[in-house]
Design an enzyme around this catalytic site. Structure first.
Site, PDB file in Angstrom:
ATOM      1  N   TYR A 298       1.395  -8.825   2.826  1.00 61.04           N
ATOM      2  CA  TYR A 298       1.259  -9.845   3.655  1.00 61.04           C
ATOM      3  C   TYR A 298       0.505  -9.923   4.727  1.00 61.04           C
ATOM      4  O   TYR A 298      -0.229  -8.755   5.051  1.00 61.04           O
ATOM      5  CB  TYR A 298       2.688  -9.939   4.216  1.00 61.04           C
ATOM      6  CG  TYR A 298       3.210  -9.275   5.303  1.00 61.04           C
ATOM      7  CD1 TYR A 298       3.328  -9.770   6.536  1.00 61.04           C
ATOM      8  CD2 TYR A 298       3.470  -7.695   5.373  1.00 61.04           C
ATOM      9  CE1 TYR A 298       3.416  -8.978   7.718  1.00 61.04           C
ATOM     10  CE2 TYR A 298       3.877  -7.017   6.450  1.00 61.04           C
ATOM     11  CZ  TYR A 298       3.856  -7.775   7.690  1.00 61.04           C
ATOM     12  OH  TYR A 298       4.226  -6.981   8.670  1.00 61.04           O
TER      13      TYR A 298
ATOM     14  N   LYS B 257      -0.475  -2.973   4.532  1.00 61.37           N
ATOM     15  CA  LYS B 257       0.370  -3.889   5.178  1.00 61.37           C
ATOM     16  C   LYS B 257       1.302  -4.485   3.809  1.00 61.37           C
ATOM     17  O   LYS B 257       1.098  -5.804   3.720  1.00 61.37           O
ATOM     18  CB  LYS B 257      -0.308  -5.110   5.738  1.00 61.37           C
ATOM     19  CG  LYS B 257       0.301  -5.867   6.855  1.00 61.37           C
ATOM     20  CD  LYS B 257      -0.401  -6.886   7.604  1.00 61.37           C
ATOM     21  CE  LYS B 257       0.376  -7.740   8.598  1.00 61.37           C
ATOM     22  NZ  LYS B 257       0.985  -6.999   9.499  1.00 61.37           N
TER      23      LYS B 257
ATOM     24  N   ARG C 295      -8.234  -7.885   5.831  1.00 58.04           N
ATOM     25  CA  ARG C 295      -7.456  -6.746   5.531  1.00 58.04           C
ATOM     26  C   ARG C 295      -6.621  -6.980   4.257  1.00 58.04           C
ATOM     27  O   ARG C 295      -6.178  -6.039   3.745  1.00 58.04           O
ATOM     28  CB  ARG C 295      -6.680  -6.680   6.957  1.00 58.04           C
ATOM     29  CG  ARG C 295      -5.528  -5.717   6.874  1.00 58.04           C
ATOM     30  CD  ARG C 295      -4.924  -5.383   8.188  1.00 58.04           C
ATOM     31  NE  ARG C 295      -4.222  -6.626   8.679  1.00 58.04           N
ATOM     32  CZ  ARG C 295      -3.288  -6.833   9.746  1.00 58.04           C
ATOM     33  NH1 ARG C 295      -3.359  -5.748  10.545  1.00 58.04           N
ATOM     34  NH2 ARG C 295      -2.930  -7.853  10.223  1.00 58.04           N
TER      35      ARG C 295
ATOM     36  N   LEU D 158      -1.011   0.801  10.909  1.00 56.75           N
ATOM     37  CA  LEU D 158      -1.641  -0.323  10.724  1.00 56.75           C
ATOM     38  C   LEU D 158      -2.941  -0.445  11.413  1.00 56.75           C
ATOM     39  O   LEU D 158      -3.061  -0.459  12.572  1.00 56.75           O
ATOM     40  CB  LEU D 158      -0.630  -1.544  10.368  1.00 56.75           C
ATOM     41  CG  LEU D 158      -1.236  -2.910  10.000  1.00 56.75           C
ATOM     42  CD1 LEU D 158      -1.258  -2.888   8.699  1.00 56.75           C
ATOM     43  CD2 LEU D 158      -0.330  -4.110  10.493  1.00 56.75           C
TER      44      LEU D 158
ATOM     45  N   ARG E 279      11.918  -5.931 -15.010  1.00 59.62           N
ATOM     46  CA  ARG E 279      11.914  -4.605 -14.261  1.00 59.62           C
ATOM     47  C   ARG E 279      11.546  -3.293 -14.794  1.00 59.62           C
ATOM     48  O   ARG E 279      12.119  -2.955 -15.897  1.00 59.62           O
ATOM     49  CB  ARG E 279      13.342  -4.524 -13.585  1.00 59.62           C
ATOM     50  CG  ARG E 279      13.521  -3.496 -12.485  1.00 59.62           C
ATOM     51  CD  ARG E 279      14.808  -3.488 -11.818  1.00 59.62           C
ATOM     52  NE  ARG E 279      14.791  -2.495 -10.510  1.00 59.62           N
ATOM     53  CZ  ARG E 279      15.142  -1.281 -10.746  1.00 59.62           C
ATOM     54  NH1 ARG E 279      14.982  -0.667 -11.913  1.00 59.62           N
ATOM     55  NH2 ARG E 279      15.072  -0.449  -9.813  1.00 59.62           N
TER      56      ARG E 279
END
Length: 284
Positions: free
Chosen positions: A33, A147, A52, A204, A100
């Site tokens: 995100y 991130k 980024r 980060l 999954r």
């Protein structure tokens, strides 16, 4: 008033926004995100956030399902539709929906979701008064430079601070501060040096961090990128943090001990002023 949300090519009212229950962002936190701030209806540091984003996606072997130009247009459209003057645009890319399985699916189509949040950024009580933090063990995984949306550990740390009657937590690993729950951490030594942890996989790589350090150096402030301890922070003249949504915000207390005079200091105050002025001048 209902916000407009962008979901995989469509602009829909927030109550109609839907993602598959098989989306790997939901099942595995398999996504990344970005958050871009908005001032005066314009985007701050957009190019840095996109750069980024591509780095995070590359580290996870994912792709962005739109071009950079299309992504900018989506941001601007949401800001216009929701009438955002100050606030944020949140962007999330996941690997997409698939049955999954821990192994990455080969044919999944990435999911892209964006929404806005209006909130005051300039007139901030935290900036005026400073915040109080506690130190806590860093519970996160080893690739904090990506991130990702797996934010449970920092959420737990944030709640530990709230339960202690404080505002945030600074996470500590091997005796040294890594960062805040959603921000980069700094101190100012008694001889005026700005200290913040060097880049690596432990933290980060903040877009606001990069801009603030550049502006500090341009203003002839001395900067050292190195790790610091909680005790060093308590003994510092000032402390502060940076993030896309809080800009530069003073930290006035750590683990119950006042930092400096226990009020926002001149370095953090000046850096906030410089950063806001620079951001307004270059917003798009």
């Amino acid at each position: 008033m209902s916000r407009t949300v962008y979901v995989n090519g469509a602009y829909v009212p927030e109550e109609e926004a839907r993602i598959s229950v098989f989306d790997r962002g939901f099942l595995f936190a398999d996504g990344v995100y970005e958050v871009t701030s908005v001032l005066g209806g314009k985007l701050i540091d957009f190019a840095g956030h996109v750069a980024r984003l591509h780095r995070s996606l590359g580290e996870l072997e994912m792709t962005l399902p739109v071009t950079d130009a299309e992504l900018l247009a989506i941001h601007r459209e949401l800001v216009a539709r929701d009438g955002v003057e100050e606030g944020m645009v949140y962007l999330q890319v996941t690997r997409g929906a698939a049955d999954r399985d821990f192994a990455y699916p080969e044919a999944a189509v990435p999911s892209l979701v964006l929404f806005t949040q209006s909130k005051p950024l300039i007139d901030s009580a935290s900036a005026r008064n400073g915040i109080r933090v506690i130190s806590v063990p860093d519970l996160r995984w080893a690739r904090r430079d990506i991130k990702t949306v797996q934010l449970l550990a920092p959420s737990i740390c944030k709640m530990m601070a709230k339960k202690a009657g404080k505002d945030d937590a600074w996470m500590v690993e091997d005796g040294f501060v890594t960062e805040g729950t959603s921000n980069n951490a700094y101190i100012v030594t008694t001889d005026g040096v700005i200290v913040t942890r060097q880049l690596g996989t432990e933290i980060l790589h903040g877009i606001t961090r990069a801009a603030v350090l550049r502006l500090a150096r341009e203003a002839q402030m001395k900067v050292e990128e190195r790790a610091f301890t909680v005790e060093e922070a308590k003994a510092a003249a000032e402390a502060f943090f940076t993030s896309a949504s809080a800009f530069v915000t003073p930290v006035v207390e750590i683990d119950g001990a006042a930092v400096g005079a226990g009020t926002p200091g001149p370095v953090a105050t000046r850096l906030r002023e410089i950063y806001i002025a620079e951001s307004r001048a270059h917003a798009i």
